[in-house]
Design a protein around this motif. Structure first.
Motif, PDB file in Angstrom:
ATOM      1  N   VAL A 276     -49.353 -51.083  15.166  1.00 40.00           N
ATOM      2  CA  VAL A 276     -48.932 -52.428  15.594  1.00 40.00           C
ATOM      3  C   VAL A 276     -50.144 -53.244  16.034  1.00 40.00           C
ATOM      4  O   VAL A 276     -50.247 -54.445  15.725  1.00 40.00           O
ATOM      5  CB  VAL A 276     -47.880 -52.335  16.719  1.00 40.00           C
ATOM      6  N   ASP A 277     -51.072 -52.616  16.750  1.00 39.44           N
ATOM      7  CA  ASP A 277     -52.296 -53.313  17.151  1.00 39.44           C
ATOM      8  C   ASP A 277     -53.073 -53.798  15.926  1.00 39.44           C
ATOM      9  O   ASP A 277     -53.575 -54.938  15.902  1.00 39.44           O
ATOM     10  CB  ASP A 277     -53.193 -52.382  17.979  1.00 39.44           C
ATOM     11  N   ASN A 278     -53.187 -52.955  14.915  1.00 40.02           N
ATOM     12  CA  ASN A 278     -53.907 -53.335  13.696  1.00 40.02           C
ATOM     13  C   ASN A 278     -53.185 -54.461  12.956  1.00 40.02           C
ATOM     14  O   ASN A 278     -53.822 -55.357  12.392  1.00 40.02           O
ATOM     15  CB  ASN A 278     -54.066 -52.129  12.768  1.00 40.02           C
ATOM     16  N   PHE A 279     -51.856 -54.416  12.947  1.00 38.18           N
ATOM     17  CA  PHE A 279     -51.077 -55.481  12.322  1.00 38.18           C
ATOM     18  C   PHE A 279     -51.344 -56.807  13.031  1.00 38.18           C
ATOM     19  O   PHE A 279     -51.552 -57.844  12.378  1.00 38.18           O
ATOM     20  CB  PHE A 279     -49.584 -55.137  12.391  1.00 38.18           C
ATOM     21  N   THR A 280     -51.376 -56.767  14.354  1.00 42.78           N
ATOM     22  CA  THR A 280     -51.645 -57.973  15.132  1.00 42.78           C
ATOM     23  C   THR A 280     -53.057 -58.492  14.885  1.00 42.78           C
ATOM     24  O   THR A 280     -53.279 -59.709  14.742  1.00 42.78           O
ATOM     25  CB  THR A 280     -51.451 -57.686  16.631  1.00 42.78           C
ATOM     26  N   THR A 281     -54.020 -57.587  14.806  1.00 39.23           N
ATOM     27  CA  THR A 281     -55.398 -57.983  14.531  1.00 39.23           C
ATOM     28  C   THR A 281     -55.511 -58.659  13.170  1.00 39.23           C
ATOM     29  O   THR A 281     -56.235 -59.652  13.011  1.00 39.23           O
ATOM     30  CB  THR A 281     -56.329 -56.750  14.573  1.00 39.23           C
ATOM     31  N   GLY A 282     -54.781 -58.149  12.195  1.00 38.64           N
ATOM     32  CA  GLY A 282     -54.878 -58.680  10.844  1.00 38.64           C
ATOM     33  C   GLY A 282     -54.078 -59.947  10.600  1.00 38.64           C
ATOM     34  O   GLY A 282     -54.431 -60.749   9.728  1.00 38.64           O
TER      35      GLY A 282
ATOM     36  N   LEU B   2     -42.529 -59.131  19.042  1.00 38.84           N
ATOM     37  CA  LEU B   2     -41.688 -57.956  18.799  1.00 38.84           C
ATOM     38  C   LEU B   2     -40.278 -58.207  19.316  1.00 38.84           C
ATOM     39  O   LEU B   2     -40.096 -58.729  20.420  1.00 38.84           O
ATOM     40  CB  LEU B   2     -42.271 -56.716  19.489  1.00 38.84           C
ATOM     41  N   GLN B   3     -39.285 -57.822  18.512  1.00 45.61           N
ATOM     42  CA  GLN B   3     -37.885 -57.954  18.911  1.00 45.61           C
ATOM     43  C   GLN B   3     -37.103 -56.738  18.436  1.00 45.61           C
ATOM     44  O   GLN B   3     -37.425 -56.150  17.396  1.00 45.61           O
ATOM     45  CB  GLN B   3     -37.260 -59.224  18.316  1.00 45.61           C
ATOM     46  N   VAL B   4     -36.091 -56.377  19.205  1.00 45.11           N
ATOM     47  CA  VAL B   4     -35.181 -55.302  18.799  1.00 45.11           C
ATOM     48  C   VAL B   4     -33.977 -55.950  18.133  1.00 45.11           C
ATOM     49  O   VAL B   4     -33.294 -56.789  18.723  1.00 45.11           O
ATOM     50  CB  VAL B   4     -34.733 -54.461  20.017  1.00 45.11           C
ATOM     51  N   ARG B   5     -33.734 -55.546  16.887  1.00 44.45           N
ATOM     52  CA  ARG B   5     -32.632 -56.125  16.123  1.00 44.45           C
ATOM     53  C   ARG B   5     -31.859 -55.018  15.413  1.00 44.45           C
ATOM     54  O   ARG B   5     -32.431 -54.271  14.616  1.00 44.45           O
ATOM     55  CB  ARG B   5     -33.156 -57.114  15.069  1.00 44.45           C
ATOM     56  N   GLU B   6     -30.599 -54.924  15.701  1.00 42.66           N
ATOM     57  CA  GLU B   6     -29.697 -53.985  15.026  1.00 42.66           C
ATOM     58  C   GLU B   6     -30.259 -52.566  14.988  1.00 42.66           C
ATOM     59  O   GLU B   6     -30.197 -51.882  13.964  1.00 42.66           O
ATOM     60  CB  GLU B   6     -29.380 -54.479  13.609  1.00 42.66           C
ATOM     61  N   GLY B   7     -30.823 -52.135  16.101  1.00 44.01           N
ATOM     62  CA  GLY B   7     -31.316 -50.769  16.199  1.00 44.01           C
ATOM     63  C   GLY B   7     -32.703 -50.534  15.650  1.00 44.01           C
ATOM     64  O   GLY B   7     -33.164 -49.387  15.624  1.00 44.01           O
TER      65      GLY B   7
ATOM     66  N   ALA C   6     -45.507 -62.095  12.816  1.00 47.41           N
ATOM     67  CA  ALA C   6     -46.871 -62.492  13.149  1.00 47.41           C
ATOM     68  C   ALA C   6     -47.084 -63.986  12.963  1.00 47.41           C
ATOM     69  O   ALA C   6     -46.304 -64.676  12.295  1.00 47.41           O
ATOM     70  CB  ALA C   6     -47.861 -61.706  12.291  1.00 47.41           C
ATOM     71  N   ALA C   7     -48.182 -64.479  13.538  1.00 43.98           N
ATOM     72  CA  ALA C   7     -48.497 -65.901  13.508  1.00 43.98           C
ATOM     73  C   ALA C   7     -48.683 -66.430  12.092  1.00 43.98           C
ATOM     74  O   ALA C   7     -48.388 -67.595  11.810  1.00 43.98           O
ATOM     75  CB  ALA C   7     -49.753 -66.168  14.342  1.00 43.98           C
ATOM     76  N   ASP C   8     -49.162 -65.578  11.167  1.00 40.72           N
ATOM     77  CA  ASP C   8     -49.418 -66.059   9.808  1.00 40.72           C
ATOM     78  C   ASP C   8     -48.184 -65.970   8.910  1.00 40.72           C
ATOM     79  O   ASP C   8     -48.258 -66.239   7.713  1.00 40.72           O
ATOM     80  CB  ASP C   8     -50.591 -65.301   9.178  1.00 40.72           C
ATOM     81  N   GLY C   9     -47.038 -65.572   9.486  1.00 42.10           N
ATOM     82  CA  GLY C   9     -45.809 -65.486   8.698  1.00 42.10           C
ATOM     83  C   GLY C   9     -45.489 -64.094   8.183  1.00 42.10           C
ATOM     84  O   GLY C   9     -44.412 -63.861   7.648  1.00 42.10           O
TER      85      GLY C   9
END
Length: 202
Positions: free
Chosen positions: A15-21, A27-32, A38-41
């Motif tokens: 998740v940290d790497n995803f945010t960096t990239g 982050l949200q919890v949806r349907e389990g 991210a900011a770039d879509g």
């Protein structure tokens, strides 16, 4: 949808790497599941293993801690060339069976010769599936979820055995080569991983 398998221990770093990239990620919890936007879509949806629904906080570390194997579960891998069945208790291997079967390859000959080869190949494949079902019925009796993989048609043929009707098959589907011990060991790890569907912007 294509997915990646991430070991629970590596999930916070993922998740940290995803945010960096891709920029700040909500982050949200949806349907389990745990979703990230991210900011770039770009966005992802993460599923806990064994069809477990997540109801904790929208936090990567907490989500990883929830990726816990059930008390009893199984793995069933089948291809025309062999099978592997395993019963596990949390992360420990309780019992397993690996079998290889020779299945006649295709022939370039035509006519009746080709038909004989096709019948022989079908008979060999059926015998291999019957052997896999026999061991699966014994080893997987009473287990919880079962993760499958190999060849879709082969797995379906084995699961059609009435003795396996009560098995609960869950994601992920594991694309594996002919099952050997190393392949089974890898499948056991992948079955416990977090399954992530990722959509990159642009």
């Amino acid at each position: 949808m294509p997915h990646v398998l991430v070991p629970a221990a590596r999930w916070p770093r993922w998740v940290d790497n995803f945010t960096t990239g891709h920029g700040d990620t909500d982050l949200q919890v949806r349907e389990g599941d745990l979703s990230g936007s991210a900011a770039d879509g770009s966005h992802f949806t993460a599923h806990l293993p064994f069809a477990t629904a997540y109801d904790g906080p929208a936090d990567a570390a907490a989500f990883a801690e929830a990726a816990v194997p059930p008390g009893e579960w199984g793995v069933l891998l089948v291809r025309k060339g062999g099978f592997a069945v395993a019963r596990l208790r949390t992360t420990g291997l309780v019992e397993h069976k690996i079998g290889q079967r020779h299945v006649q390859g295709r022939t370039k000959a035509g006519g009746q010769s080709q038909q004989r080869f096709a019948r022989r190949r079908d008979n060999q494949a059926r015998q291999a599936y019957e052997a896999a079902a026999e061991h699966a019925a014994r080893i997987l009796a009473g287990v919880g979820p079962v993760v499958t993989g190999g060849d879709h048609g082969a797995v379906e043929a084995v699961l059609n055995d009435p003795r396996l009707a009560r098995l609960t098959v869950v994601e992920p589907w594991l694309a594996v080569p002919d099952p050997r011990r190393a392949v089974l060991d890898r499948a056991v790890l992948d079955a416990q991983a977090i399954r992530v569907e990722v959509t990159n912007a642009g």
